[in-house]
Design a protein around this motif. Structure first.
Motif, PDB file in Angstrom:
ATOM      1  N   ARG A  53      10.049  -0.846   2.183  1.00  0.00           N
ATOM      2  CA  ARG A  53       9.523   0.162   1.266  1.00  0.00           C
ATOM      3  C   ARG A  53       8.298   0.852   1.854  1.00  0.00           C
ATOM      4  O   ARG A  53       8.121   2.051   1.721  1.00  0.00           O
ATOM      5  CB  ARG A  53       9.126  -0.488  -0.058  1.00  0.00           C
ATOM      6  CG  ARG A  53      10.319  -0.803  -0.930  1.00  0.00           C
ATOM      7  CD  ARG A  53       9.977  -1.842  -1.970  1.00  0.00           C
ATOM      8  NE  ARG A  53      11.028  -1.864  -2.973  1.00  0.00           N
ATOM      9  CZ  ARG A  53      10.955  -1.190  -4.126  1.00  0.00           C
ATOM     10  NH1 ARG A  53       9.876  -0.488  -4.425  1.00  0.00           N
ATOM     11  NH2 ARG A  53      11.955  -1.217  -4.975  1.00  0.00           N
ATOM     12  N   ASN A  82       9.517   3.216   4.465  1.00  0.00           N
ATOM     13  CA  ASN A  82      10.063   4.403   3.794  1.00  0.00           C
ATOM     14  C   ASN A  82       8.941   5.354   3.420  1.00  0.00           C
ATOM     15  O   ASN A  82       8.984   6.547   3.733  1.00  0.00           O
ATOM     16  CB  ASN A  82      10.776   4.018   2.488  1.00  0.00           C
ATOM     17  CG  ASN A  82      12.037   3.208   2.717  1.00  0.00           C
ATOM     18  OD1 ASN A  82      12.493   3.058   3.840  1.00  0.00           O
ATOM     19  ND2 ASN A  82      12.595   2.692   1.644  1.00  0.00           N
ATOM     20  N   CYS A 121       0.833   5.494  -0.134  1.00  0.00           N
ATOM     21  CA  CYS A 121       1.360   4.633   0.926  1.00  0.00           C
ATOM     22  C   CYS A 121       0.238   4.050   1.789  1.00  0.00           C
ATOM     23  O   CYS A 121       0.507   3.467   2.827  1.00  0.00           O
ATOM     24  CB  CYS A 121       2.401   5.370   1.768  1.00  0.00           C
ATOM     25  SG  CYS A 121       1.739   6.613   2.831  1.00  0.00           S
ATOM     26  N   GLN A 145      11.647  -6.673   2.572  1.00  0.00           N
ATOM     27  CA  GLN A 145      11.925  -5.506   1.744  1.00  0.00           C
ATOM     28  C   GLN A 145      10.665  -4.717   1.425  1.00  0.00           C
ATOM     29  O   GLN A 145      10.703  -3.501   1.323  1.00  0.00           O
ATOM     30  CB  GLN A 145      12.619  -5.937   0.452  1.00  0.00           C
ATOM     31  CG  GLN A 145      14.119  -6.125   0.636  1.00  0.00           C
ATOM     32  CD  GLN A 145      14.764  -6.722  -0.583  1.00  0.00           C
ATOM     33  OE1 GLN A 145      14.216  -7.630  -1.195  1.00  0.00           O
ATOM     34  NE2 GLN A 145      15.902  -6.211  -0.947  1.00  0.00           N
TER      35      GLN A 145
END
Lengths: 124, 124
Positions: free
Chosen positions: A16, A19, A68, A12
């Motif tokens: 993320r 994403n 990010c 997960q």
DNA sequence: TCAGTAGTTTACTTGACAGTTAAATAACTA
DNA sequence: TAGTTATTTAACTGTCAAGTAAACTACTGA
């Protein structure tokens, strides 16, 4: 590919991360900034120069890229030089190549299968 | 890398294509759909099965993927089988690899560059 | 023709995000 | 110290995307 060890699985977290990175790269201004930084580190004003956009606009884009992990920023007097991070694009690159691999393997098998069928048809 | 020959340069068209493709891949549901389709073609209901989302939700995601050319859809009775397009990810892959290349080349010349930057900083 | 299955369209709500101006912060310079 | 340069924060606006429910289309098979 960082695993924080609590609350969420590595998968997960990667999700993320993907994403965030794909979102970051979906904007042409941010892609241009990345392309510029691939050549050399640069200050915010230098990065802003090619664009019509106001400085706060650029600042926001940089924050997205920083969040990010695509870029990092240091401090040099009143300047905040931006730096492209070495393995920034690894995650997305990996995702893409992995899917291409699966896709390609599938079609290699299909070809094989077709050849198989054709050779059988030839003999029947 | 399609150039429609009017109104916009090939570069801008590519830019739009990259916007659309990166945006499409920024969503985890759509990435999962792509990963699923890499293995085999599938109907909308098959694609929807693993998700909590309603069918119209999936339908929208498919439309996004279709609009940017990642998937195509045919018709088979009341089914609309989805198919991953061969060169769907080429554009994004190319963009990423090109930037990695520039970045890497730059660091192959690291020593030279750093000396240059530092001497400039020293004189300013 | 009718019931059922597959999928889409419409209309709506909600939330995120790009961009702006104006003001604040931080560091240098005279 | 005041002024200048570099950059960020805050507050706001407009747009667009994600998700839903309900209604609709299109096809199948009895």
């Amino acid at each position: 590919m960082v695993n924080f060890g609590n609350e969420r699985s590595a998968l997960q977290v990667t999700d993320r991360q993907l994403n965030a990175t794909f979102t970051a790269l979906a904007d042409p201004t941010r892609r241009a900034i990345v392309a510029r930084l691939a050549r050399s580190d640069a200050t915010v004003n230098e990065l802003a120069a090619p664009f019509k956009m106001t400085l706060p606009g650029i600042s926001k884009h940089l924050k997205v890229l920083e969040r990010c992990g695509i870029i990092s920023r240091s401090r040099n007097a009143q300047f905040r030089p931006c730096h492209l991070e070495r393995n920034a694009l690894d995650d997305v690159s990996l995702w893409i190549e992995e899917n291409r691999r699966v896709w390609t393997e599938r079609f290699d098998k299909l070809d094989e299968h077709l050849r198989d069928i054709q050779s059988k048809e030839g003999t029947s």
